[in-house]
Design a protein around this motif. Structure first.
Motif, mmCIF file in Angstrom:
data_model
loop_
_atom_site.group_PDB
_atom_site.id
_atom_site.type_symbol
_atom_site.label_atom_id
_atom_site.label_comp_id
_atom_site.label_asym_id
_atom_site.label_seq_id
_atom_site.Cartn_x
_atom_site.Cartn_y
_atom_site.Cartn_z
ATOM 1 N N PRO A 79 0.801 -1.209 0.051
ATOM 2 C CA PRO A 79 -0.013 -0.047 -0.074
ATOM 3 C C PRO A 79 0.691 1.193 -0.097
ATOM 4 C CG PRO A 79 -0.669 -1.499 1.656
ATOM 5 C CD PRO A 79 0.402 -2.007 1.142
ATOM 6 N N LEU A 80 2.024 1.205 0.641
ATOM 7 C CA LEU A 80 2.799 2.419 0.799
ATOM 8 C C LEU A 80 3.363 2.795 -0.578
ATOM 9 C CD1 LEU A 80 3.842 4.044 3.176
ATOM 10 C CD2 LEU A 80 6.086 2.716 3.093
ATOM 11 N N GLY A 81 4.007 1.682 -1.272
ATOM 12 C CA GLY A 81 4.293 1.834 -2.867
ATOM 13 C C GLY A 81 3.140 2.298 -3.705
ATOM 14 N N VAL A 82 2.123 1.822 -3.607
ATOM 15 C CA VAL A 82 0.837 2.334 -4.342
ATOM 16 C C VAL A 82 0.591 3.705 -4.140
ATOM 17 C CG1 VAL A 82 -1.444 2.147 -4.612
ATOM 18 C CG2 VAL A 82 -0.143 0.205 -4.509
ATOM 19 N N VAL A 83 0.487 4.310 -2.692
ATOM 20 C CA VAL A 83 0.271 5.684 -2.284
ATOM 21 C C VAL A 83 1.518 6.381 -3.061
ATOM 22 C CG1 VAL A 83 0.201 7.347 -0.306
ATOM 23 C CG2 VAL A 83 -1.196 5.085 -0.321
ATOM 24 N N ALA A 84 2.628 6.110 -2.548
ATOM 25 C CA ALA A 84 3.889 7.044 -2.969
ATOM 26 C C ALA A 84 3.954 6.952 -4.621
ATOM 27 C CB ALA A 84 5.014 6.385 -2.550
ATOM 28 N N GLY A 85 3.591 5.980 -5.218
ATOM 29 C CA GLY A 85 3.646 5.860 -6.842
ATOM 30 C C GLY A 85 2.424 6.545 -7.367
ATOM 31 N N VAL A 86 1.201 6.643 -6.772
ATOM 32 C CA VAL A 86 0.316 7.461 -7.355
ATOM 33 C C VAL A 86 0.641 8.785 -7.036
ATOM 34 C CG1 VAL A 86 -2.087 7.849 -7.211
ATOM 35 C CG2 VAL A 86 -1.584 5.909 -7.128
ATOM 36 N N ALA A 145 -16.169 21.582 -9.135
ATOM 37 C CA ALA A 145 -15.542 20.647 -8.191
ATOM 38 C C ALA A 145 -13.916 21.232 -8.134
ATOM 39 C CB ALA A 145 -15.309 19.147 -9.158
ATOM 40 N N GLY A 146 -13.556 20.871 -6.939
ATOM 41 C CA GLY A 146 -12.175 21.414 -6.724
ATOM 42 C C GLY A 146 -11.067 20.419 -6.828
ATOM 43 N N VAL A 147 -9.812 20.596 -6.616
ATOM 44 C CA VAL A 147 -8.882 19.600 -6.805
ATOM 45 C C VAL A 147 -9.027 18.335 -5.936
ATOM 46 C CG1 VAL A 147 -6.305 19.094 -6.521
ATOM 47 C CG2 VAL A 147 -7.203 21.432 -7.045
ATOM 48 N N LEU A 148 -9.396 18.355 -4.724
ATOM 49 C CA LEU A 148 -9.741 17.242 -4.010
ATOM 50 C C LEU A 148 -10.932 16.206 -4.478
ATOM 51 C CD1 LEU A 148 -9.015 18.364 -0.364
ATOM 52 C CD2 LEU A 148 -7.859 16.812 -1.762
ATOM 53 N N ALA A 149 -11.842 17.198 -4.885
ATOM 54 C CA ALA A 149 -12.901 16.431 -5.377
ATOM 55 C C ALA A 149 -12.924 15.787 -6.801
ATOM 56 C CB ALA A 149 -14.156 17.401 -5.483
ATOM 57 N N ARG A 150 -11.992 16.511 -7.441
ATOM 58 C CA ARG A 150 -11.377 15.780 -8.930
ATOM 59 C C ARG A 150 -10.969 14.557 -8.626
ATOM 60 N NH1 ARG A 150 -10.681 21.191 -10.538
ATOM 61 N NH2 ARG A 150 -8.411 21.070 -10.461
ATOM 62 N N THR A 151 -9.973 14.712 -7.489
ATOM 63 C CA THR A 151 -8.869 13.510 -7.352
ATOM 64 C C THR A 151 -9.919 12.230 -6.920
ATOM 65 O OG1 THR A 151 -7.221 15.294 -6.719
ATOM 66 C CG2 THR A 151 -6.877 12.803 -6.376
ATOM 67 N N ARG A 152 -10.708 12.721 -5.994
ATOM 68 C CA ARG A 152 -11.478 11.683 -5.153
ATOM 69 C C ARG A 152 -12.423 11.121 -6.220
ATOM 70 N NH1 ARG A 152 -14.401 8.576 -3.713
ATOM 71 N NH2 ARG A 152 -15.867 8.348 -1.866
ATOM 72 N N HIS A 153 -13.229 11.935 -7.350
ATOM 73 C CA HIS A 153 -14.307 11.238 -7.982
ATOM 74 C C HIS A 153 -13.960 11.087 -9.408
ATOM 75 C CE1 HIS A 153 -17.068 11.549 -4.854
ATOM 76 N NE2 HIS A 153 -16.747 12.941 -4.393
ATOM 77 N N ILE A 154 -12.750 11.662 -10.084
ATOM 78 C CA ILE A 154 -12.479 11.371 -11.425
ATOM 79 C C ILE A 154 -10.905 10.515 -11.407
ATOM 80 C CG2 ILE A 154 -11.825 12.255 -13.555
ATOM 81 C CD1 ILE A 154 -13.505 14.636 -12.861
ATOM 82 N N THR A 155 -9.930 11.064 -10.986
ATOM 83 C CA THR A 155 -8.535 10.735 -10.896
ATOM 84 C C THR A 155 -8.647 9.098 -10.647
ATOM 85 O OG1 THR A 155 -7.765 12.740 -10.909
ATOM 86 C CG2 THR A 155 -5.915 11.055 -10.710
ATOM 87 N N LEU A 156 -8.767 9.081 -9.344
ATOM 88 C CA LEU A 156 -8.530 7.800 -8.430
ATOM 89 C C LEU A 156 -9.621 6.582 -9.192
ATOM 90 C CD1 LEU A 156 -7.974 8.602 -4.754
ATOM 91 C CD2 LEU A 156 -6.352 7.984 -6.685
ATOM 92 N N PRO A 157 -10.766 7.162 -9.338
ATOM 93 C CA PRO A 157 -11.499 5.869 -10.073
ATOM 94 C C PRO A 157 -11.061 5.538 -11.455
ATOM 95 C CG PRO A 157 -13.144 7.535 -9.037
ATOM 96 C CD PRO A 157 -11.682 7.934 -8.858
ATOM 97 N N MET A 158 -10.774 6.549 -12.159
ATOM 98 C CA MET A 158 -10.194 6.295 -13.487
ATOM 99 C C MET A 158 -8.794 5.462 -13.543
ATOM 100 S SD MET A 158 -12.684 7.109 -15.466
ATOM 101 C CE MET A 158 -11.743 7.101 -17.087
ATOM 102 N N LEU A 159 -8.235 5.845 -12.356
ATOM 103 C CA LEU A 159 -6.741 4.981 -12.537
ATOM 104 C C LEU A 159 -6.914 3.908 -11.784
ATOM 105 C CD1 LEU A 159 -3.932 6.196 -13.272
ATOM 106 C CD2 LEU A 159 -3.669 6.959 -10.768
ATOM 107 N N SER A 160 -8.204 3.388 -11.360
ATOM 108 C CA SER A 160 -8.175 2.203 -10.398
ATOM 109 C C SER A 160 -7.756 1.067 -11.163
ATOM 110 C CB SER A 160 -9.455 2.148 -9.878
ATOM 111 O OG SER A 160 -10.505 2.022 -10.911
#
Lengths: 452, 289
Positions: B78-85, B191-206
């Protein structure tokens, strides 16, 4: 047309495959090609060893001398990286293409003998050679090379550990370097006077670097194996006392403090040895340091002495290991291998072999080698070496227990030592755990059908 | 079989033969070997389930090394995933000289493991290492790292971040694949940066995260080289990873039967964990479109 294309494709594929096979075959034949040989007309004796750097040079010199002395065999040395050497050897034997002879220092004889990886050398030797070897070799030489009364290894250099000490430190502490401690109690008194701390109360110089645990039980009359019964003896009062002594050397300064101090020292060979830089006043180490000091710090004033026993303990008692030669099962030239072993070890000619031992700073096979002119000259030039030679004939010099699970036992003893000297377990608990682990392992081996 | 098929097989036959001889056959052989006493020189002797029984009921080091490996997989992956993303997101910003930064962050992952490991041995030296020298500047006396039972494991976890550049490149490729209009629409909706990350970036990167997670877990269970070079399982077995213990059993103690049993336990664990991750993936992995 389509069919014709298919045909052509198949033929191309077959041609490609044939090319690949040819390439592999060539690679195989190239890999088998030996390096350019000085004596291609002679029978090759392939010799594996694990020495590198300056040691490799010494080994190759000995091989050259052997080849010069021969008109029948040519020894071809190959330095195999020590980390993989054992696995490589086992695979080579299993694959039917082993070397003819190998120099080892790991605790492999019982395990490999039991597995049929190596052949008994007494089968290759002439009866009178074997008789002479048994009569002349030091007791520890015979012990290290034997398993179940068969000789599997012949040493070409033994290792004995003793105290190296710095007279300059000793004098500065108000002590007399001519009277090194004769008991452990006296040694502890010296330790208190020799240790130094910096302004931050951190260790700046350790008085006594004790080496490792297996050196000590014999001094207390203990040991890990009973020759008479053929059984392990691990958690004994003598072994506990030895471990307690070792633990006290660290606990009195703080376990973490000693770990921190030692981790900053590069205890490798040559100039980096902390004893030379003055990080230790007394250091327990092997005889090869004499040769290294002569090379890298020829002006250093130092002396040697046996590790002092406890009061009522045994003098000149310790653990020893060595470099020894083995011949693998399936060796193509076992007699050539034996010739080389006899040449290097001194069985063939002690006078000639004495010189080889001095090149590596190794202890000899027998008093006859020690009496050779080269060896006597070496001793005259390096009087510090005499202490090791005095310890060598003692019947109380012990090998690692000759059991087929030697490596496992060695690792478990090392674990017990680590747990004790780091303060994780008391010496008694560490040895109790060792005893338990070995009991379980022996039960497992028995269930698997091993004949231990 | 058509000639065309034969041609195909002829072309891939070097790999097929290599796979059959060097992977499939040994893999299948270990099933049998795990029920034997075997030292590679003498023929294997059938011993039944002894290896498995002893492994599960009496071998403390087996359980310890298994726990150390599971702990490593739970922390380092998980640490590697968080750091990598996180790194990929930073290096995906439209700034000048970004190509250079990406190269710099990727470089460590192409350095051979052995070279990196040896460098870290020096970096983590408690007396003369760079890490403790930096800590000392801030008034902190660093631990003995690899020589300390409490810190040796965490030193290896810390070191694992060094190679995060490899997965980072895959994350950057994933980020590039996210359609820009999704962000534009979100921004129009406020949508702000956090909302975009939470609802677009992370799901699309999943899907990319899923891939790296599966590969990371498998690699974590096979963790070997760094521990073999840096600590050899010490101090006091605190870094005795499963694969390392397996290696010692096989090649140091010549206990191939026991090691084969260990390898099958490891294989089943990896299959189980990978299967579990696959089972959960429908809940959190979103395939665009």
């Amino acid at each position: 047309m389509g069919e014709s294309n298919n045909d052509s494709g198949t033929w191309k594929a077959v041609a490609l495959l044939a090319g690949a096979v040819l390439l592999f075959a060539c690679a195989g034949s190239f890999s088998r090609a030996e390096a350019k040989r000085a004596h291609p007309e002679r029978i090759p004796v392939r010799f594996w060893h694990m020495w590198t750097a300056e040691w490799k040079v010494v080994v190759e010199r000995i091989c050259t001398r052997f080849n010069e002395s021969q008109d029948r065999y040519e020894v071809i040395p190959l330095s195999v990286p020590p980390g993989n050497a054992d696995a490589k050897f086992m695979l080579a034997v299993a694959g039917g293409d082993p070397p003819d002879v190998m120099a080892q220092w790991n605790q492999v004889i019982p395990n490999w003998a039991e597995a049929g990886l190596i052949v008994p050398l007494d089968e290759l030797m002439q009866p009178e050679e074997l008789q002479r070897f048994n009569a002349e070799a030091y007791p520890i030489v015979r012990k290290i090379g034997s398993y179940k009364n068969r000789l599997y290894g012949i040493t070409t250099g033994l290792n004995i550990w003793a105290c190296y000490y710095r007279p300059d430190h000793v004098r500065a502490a108000g002590l007399d370097p001519d009277h090194f401690p004769e008991t452990m109690d006296e040694l502890v008194q010296w330790e208190d006077k020799l240790v130094r701390f910096d302004a931050g109360k951190h260790l700046q110089r350790m008085a006594y670097q004790p080496g490792f645990y297996t050196l000590y039980p014999a001094l207390y009359g203990g040991g890990f194996y009973d020759d008479a019964t053929g059984r392990l003896q691990l958690n004994t009062p003598q072994n506990r006392a030895a471990l307690e002594f070792l633990v006290e050397r660290r606990s009195k300064f703080g376990f973490d403090e000693v770990v921190r101090f030692e981790s900053g020292l590069n205890a490798s060979y040559g100039m980096d040895w902390p004893f030379i830089s003055g990080a230790y006043s007394i250091a327990v180490d092997g005889q090869w340091r004499v040769e290294q000091i002569a090379k890298f710090a020829p002006n250093l004033e130092y002396r040697t002495a046996p590790i002092p026993p406890p009061r009522g303990g045994k003098k000149h008692a310790t653990w020893s290991c060595g470099n020894f030669m083995i011949v693998p099962s399936g060796a193509k030239q076992p007699q050539g291998a034996l010739e080389f072993i006899k040449f290097w070890s001194g069985i063939a000619n002690p006078e000639r072999a004495g010189e080889f031992y001095t090149w590596g700073g190794w202890l000899p096979l027998s008093p006859a080698v020690a009496a050779s002119s080269h060896y006597r000259k070496y001793l005259a030039e390096h009087p510090q070496f005499k202490v090791f030679l005095e310890i060598l004939p003692s019947e109380d010099v012990q090998p690692t227990p000759p059991v087929p699970y030697q490596m496992f036992l060695w690792d478990r003893i090392s674990q017990a030592e680590q747990s004790a000297v780091r303060g994780t377990l008391s010496p008694a608990d560490a040895l109790a755990r060792l005893d338990r682990e070995m009991t379980q392992e022996l039960a497992r081996r028995k269930e698997l059908g091993h004949d231990d | 079989m058509k000639k065309r098929d034969l041609t195909g097989f002829a072309f891939i036959s070097p790999w097929l033969i290599g796979f059959a001889v060097f992977t499939a056959a040994p893999f299948l052989a270990t099933i049998y070997l795990s029920f034997t006493r075997y030292n590679i020189v003498t023929p294997p002797v059938w011993v039944g389930s002894v290896n498995y029984r002893r492994l599960f009921t009496e071998d403390e080091l087996f359980w310890k090394s298994l726990w150390i490996t599971v702990k490593y997989a739970l922390v380092a992956v998980p640490l590697g995933v968080v750091a990598g993303v996180a790194l990929a997101m930073l290096l995906n910003l439209p700034l000048k000289g970004m190509a250079l930064y990406r190269t710099l962050f990727y470089l460590p992952s192409i350095v051979p493991v052995v070279a990196t490991t040896v460098v870290f041995v020096w970096l983590l030296n408690p007396q003369i290492g760079l890490v403790n020298a930096i800590l000392q500047r801030f008034g902190v006396i660093g631990p003995a790292w690899l020589q300390d039972t409490k810190w040796a494991f965490w030193s290896l976890v810390f070191m694992s971040l060094w190679g995060v550049g490899g997965s980072m490149v895959i994350y950057i490729a994933g980020l590039k694949d996210i359609p820009a209009q999704l962000y534009e629409a979100a921004m129009i909706d406020g949508a702000g940066v956090l909302a975009r990350t939470r609802h677009i970036t992370l799901p699309m990167l999943s899907p990319v995260i899923f891939f790296n997670l599966v590969m990371g877990v498998i690699q974590a269970f096979q963790y070997f080289s760094q521990a073999y070079i840096m600590t050899q399982g010490g101090p006091e077995n605190s870094t005795s990873f499963y694969a390392l213990y397996l290696f010692y059993r096989a090649w140091r103690y010549m206990d191939m039967g026991y090691a084969s049993a260990m390898s099958w336990v490891l294989f089943l664990i990896i299959m189980l964990v990978t299967g579990l991750i696959f089972r959960t993936h429908k809940k959190w992995v979103h395939y665009g479109g």
